[in-house]
Design a protein around this motif. Structure first.
Motif, short mmCIF file in Angstrom:
data_model
loop_
_atom_site.label_atom_id
_atom_site.label_comp_id
_atom_site.label_asym_id
_atom_site.label_seq_id
_atom_site.Cartn_x
_atom_site.Cartn_y
_atom_site.Cartn_z
N GLY A 102 -6.22 -3.80 5.95
CA GLY A 102 -6.82 -2.47 5.88
C GLY A 102 -6.20 -1.53 6.90
N SER A 103 -7.05 -0.72 7.52
CA SER A 103 -6.56 0.27 8.48
C SER A 103 -7.72 0.76 9.33
N SER A 104 -7.42 1.13 10.57
CA SER A 104 -8.48 1.63 11.45
C SER A 104 -9.01 2.98 11.01
N CYS A 105 -8.33 3.66 10.05
CA CYS A 105 -8.81 4.96 9.58
C CYS A 105 -10.05 4.83 8.70
N ILE A 106 -10.48 3.60 8.42
CA ILE A 106 -11.71 3.39 7.64
C ILE A 106 -12.95 3.81 8.42
N TYR A 107 -12.83 3.91 9.73
CA TYR A 107 -14.01 4.19 10.56
C TYR A 107 -14.29 5.69 10.64
N PRO A 108 -15.55 6.07 10.90
CA PRO A 108 -15.90 7.49 10.97
C PRO A 108 -15.09 8.24 12.02
N ALA A 137 0.85 -1.19 0.00
CA ALA A 137 0.00 0.00 0.00
C ALA A 137 0.88 1.23 0.00
N LYS A 138 0.30 2.34 -0.44
CA LYS A 138 0.97 3.64 -0.30
C LYS A 138 0.52 4.20 1.04
N VAL A 139 1.45 4.41 1.96
CA VAL A 139 1.08 4.81 3.31
C VAL A 139 1.87 6.05 3.73
N GLY A 140 1.38 6.71 4.78
CA GLY A 140 2.06 7.89 5.31
C GLY A 140 1.25 8.51 6.43
N GLY A 141 1.81 9.50 7.07
CA GLY A 141 1.14 10.17 8.17
C GLY A 141 0.21 11.29 7.71
N GLY A 158 -6.02 15.74 14.09
CA GLY A 158 -6.60 14.54 13.49
C GLY A 158 -7.79 14.04 14.30
N THR A 159 -8.14 12.79 14.14
CA THR A 159 -9.26 12.20 14.85
C THR A 159 -9.05 12.29 16.36
N PRO A 160 -10.09 12.68 17.12
CA PRO A 160 -9.92 12.84 18.57
C PRO A 160 -9.50 11.56 19.28
N ARG A 161 -10.09 10.44 18.84
CA ARG A 161 -9.75 9.16 19.47
C ARG A 161 -9.91 8.03 18.47
N ASN A 169 -7.16 12.22 6.07
CA ASN A 169 -6.72 10.96 5.44
C ASN A 169 -7.88 10.21 4.79
N GLU A 170 -8.91 10.94 4.38
CA GLU A 170 -10.08 10.26 3.81
C GLU A 170 -9.75 9.57 2.48
N TRP A 171 -8.76 10.07 1.75
CA TRP A 171 -8.42 9.48 0.46
C TRP A 171 -7.88 8.07 0.65
N TYR A 172 -6.99 7.91 1.61
CA TYR A 172 -6.46 6.59 1.94
C TYR A 172 -7.56 5.71 2.50
N ALA A 173 -8.38 6.28 3.38
CA ALA A 173 -9.45 5.50 4.00
C ALA A 173 -10.44 4.98 2.96
N ILE A 174 -10.82 5.82 2.01
CA ILE A 174 -11.77 5.40 0.97
C ILE A 174 -11.17 4.28 0.12
#
Length: 310
Positions: free
Chosen positions: A103-109, A61-65, A267-270, A130-135
């Protein structure tokens, strides 16, 4: 058994290779990026037709912060969609018996109830940075589910939390938070800096899983799990970014102050995963965070000359 690990040189892929080799696997397919470009449909098709692997771990995958995701969105959605589509389709076409999609936990709302259960997927808006990676990762899950539904293809999907460990990316511009903190505190210690400033308020909470634990979970599920239901892989505990920075500073031996910069994004609060499903299946993480950070810092020091971004 012939097993192909896509992305075998990355953080996740290399850990899966280590795990499989430790269990005696000796027929691993590990083509270099020069030999197999996963964004090329023709090359992927030719590889699967020639090699005929029986199992596939899709860790490429293409990954990053946050910074990398926020500044290169087209690359993150395009490259990941192409890699997933090419590999999953070719695996099905050429008779792969089982595929594991990472996958990744960033898939969640962004504001999902905590801890996040697997069934909250697609119930709310994503974190914008990071919605582009999440999608792209959500699309990978749906590809696996669609191929199972239409063709009976045995593809499973794992959703790991934030990962770290040997082989991580320590580049300060595009790495994730934990390796970035290790490098920043190490270099600050060498310079004798009085303080280190971390991005954001320090209040967001994150969960961290050692990549060797993820590899153990992936192999465990490949051996005994078959369902279209996604599976969270985490430790079930989190801490604030400020607490993480304090832990890293202690491990590294940095004795200066730690400041925050609220002008930078949090970023995401939690992000804490509900891991009851994988616990019920009989698997739990074994590597504690401080133990894992210490071993990762030791790896960083041992590979100072070769590390990415050095």
């Amino acid at each position: 058994m012939k097993i192909y690990i896509a992305g075998h040189r990355g953080l996740v892929g290399s850990a899966i290779v280590r795990r499989l080799q430790a269990q005696g696997a000796d027929n691993l397919l590990l083509p270099s990026r020069d030999a197999l470009d996963l964004t090329s449909q023709a090359q992927v098709e030719a590889f699967f037709e020639r090699e005929r692997p029986e199992q596939v771990y899709l860790a490429a995958a293409k990954v990053g912060g946050i910074h990398a995701n926020d500044t290169r969105p087209a690359e993150f959605i395009r490259d990941n969609l192409v890699i997933e589509t090419n590999v999953i389709h070719a695996a099905w076409r050429h008779g792969v018996k089982k595929l594991c999609f990472l996958g990744s936990s960033c898939i969640y709302p962004k504001f999902a109830p905590q801890p996040m259960r697997e069934d909250v997927l697609l119930t709310g808006a994503l974190e914008p940075t990071n919605e582009w990676y999440a999608i792209a990762k959500i699309a990978g899950i749906k590809l696996c589910q669609a191929y199972r539904k239409q063709y009976g293809f045995d593809a499973i999907s794992l959703m790991p939390t934030n990962l770290y460990g040997p082989g991580d990316n320590f580049d300060l511009t595009n790495s994730h938070v934990l390796p970035a903190l290790i490098r920043r505190f190490h270099e600050a210690k060498l310079r004798g800096d009085a303080a280190v400033t971390i991005w954001g308020t320090g209040s967001p909470r994150r969960e961290f899983l050692h990549v060797d634990d993820l590899a153990a979970a992936a192999v465990f599920l490949m051996d005994g799990y078959s369902s279209d239901a996604i599976v969270n892989v985490g430790v079930g505990e989190d801490l604030s970014i400020l607490e993480l920075a304090q832990l890293v500073a202690r491990v590294v031996g940095f004795e200066g102050a730690i400041a925050t910069d609220p002008s930078k994004p949090d970023g995401t609060p939690r992000k804490l995963l509900d891991v009851s499903r994988i616990h019920a299946l009989g698997w739990q993480a074994r590597i504690g965070l401080e133990e894992g950070v210490r071993s990762t810092y030791a790896w960083y020091l041992e590979h100072a000359d070769a590390r990415r971004g050095a």
